[in-house]
Design an enzyme around this catalytic site. Structure first.
Site, PDB file in Angstrom:
ATOM      1  N   HIS A 179       0.050   0.655   0.844  1.00 36.85           N
ATOM      2  CA  HIS A 179       0.344  -0.601   1.523  1.00 36.85           C
ATOM      3  C   HIS A 179       1.599  -1.209   0.903  1.00 36.85           C
ATOM      4  CE1 HIS A 179      -3.938  -1.769   3.141  1.00 36.85           C
ATOM      5  NE2 HIS A 179      -3.203  -1.219   4.088  1.00 36.85           N
ATOM      6  N   CYS A 279      -4.532  -8.047  -2.631  1.00 39.29           N
ATOM      7  CA  CYS A 279      -5.468  -7.438  -1.682  1.00 39.29           C
ATOM      8  C   CYS A 279      -6.646  -8.371  -1.398  1.00 39.29           C
ATOM      9  CB  CYS A 279      -5.993  -6.109  -2.219  1.00 39.29           C
ATOM     10  SG  CYS A 279      -4.820  -4.748  -2.146  1.00 39.29           S
TER      11      CYS A 279
END
Length: 286
Positions: A179, A279
């Site tokens: 990511h 996250c």
């Protein structure tokens, strides 16, 4: 830990902290029972109680800094729901919903949609695969967008249409950094300073993406592999205070030299699933 001053200045650079609104989800059902990134290994035991304690510490840091934290109700069976950043991208009260790459996470979409629609603003369902703030980073005048492992390039165009902001595509090439938020963090969005400031690990990006970042952010903080591999860039900044994994000591020192206030937290248990402070933290931008 006490909240840091609102302002700091180093070498003429003023760092201003601003109050943020974050959405988090307790890791009540956290586990590593499947593999969808290079960090996950179901054979390695997970201490859920420790994961909860580390998450609670992160939430406490935000609250002590004066930020608002809303909670998303965890759903049994959704082990990765703690990683709330992946559920959407919210800018100006508009929420662009996630469409997850892997079926294990797809049920999270409904929970995020329900919360976001219940708390005002406009929700836009995604047609293309994207994983929210996992692959989108926001500055005052543009959105940086990752692709290569999870989010489809078509979602970058979709986000541009939704928000009316330029979206810059950046290709990730190292599977450890699956990511964008594992390889790049926005330290200062530029709203108050007039110029955005970022930190990133060059090795996570394609050669072309590195050239783009170099041209757009020539003064960016380029982070060493050791700090990136400690998920140091999975950080959350309010413009002055930067919350990051405590293992990223080199990055913390570099941030302090730039006038930021690094706050180290231990996220080692959640890191077994490839996650850190960012996250776990979706920003709700009104």
């Amino acid at each position: 830990m006490r909240p840091s001053p609102v302002l700091s200045e180093v070498d003429g650079r003023t760092r201003v902290s601003t109050t943020r609104h974050y959405l988090m989800c307790p890791p009540a059902h956290f586990a590593v029972s499947y593999t969808i990134n290079a960090w996950m290994n179901p054979a390695v035991p997970v201490d859920r109680e420790l994961a909860v304690a580390q998450w609670e510490q992160l939430r406490a840091v935000y609250l002590e800094l004066g930020h608002r934290v809303s909670l998303l109700e965890p759903v049994p069976g959704l082990a990765d729901m703690v990683f709330a950043a992946n559920g959407a991208l919210v800018i100006g009260g508009i929420a662009y919903g996630a469409r997850f790459r892997h079926p294990e996470r797809s049920p999270e979409e409904a929970a995020h949609r329900e919360w976001l629609t219940a708390h005002g603003g406009r929700f836009v369902a995604a047609e293309h695969v994207n994983e929210g703030e996992g692959d989108f980073a926001v500055t005052r005048d543009r959105v940086l967008a990752g692709t290569g492992f999870r989010t489809e390039p078509a979602a970058h165009l979709e986000a541009q249409e939704v928000f009316g902001l330029p979206v810059v595509s950046l290709r990730l090439v190292d599977p450890r950094f699956y990511h964008l938020d594992t390889a790049l963090t926005v330290l200062d969005d530029g709203v108050h300073s007039g110029r955005a400031d970022i930190a990133y690990y060059p090795g996570a990006f394609s050669a072309a993406a590195q050239r783009v970042l170099d041209r757009m952010f020539p003064d960016a903080l380029r982070v060493a592999e050791a700090d990136a591999a400690a998920l140091g860039l999975n950080a959350v900044s309010d413009g002055r205070n930067v919350v990051l994994p405590e293992q990223a000591t080199g990055l913390a020192a570099a941030l302090a030299e730039r006038g930021y206030h690094p706050i180290g937290v231990d996220m080692s248990e959640l890191a077994k699933s490839g996650g850190g402070p960012k996250c776990c933290t979706q920003e709700i931008r009104a």
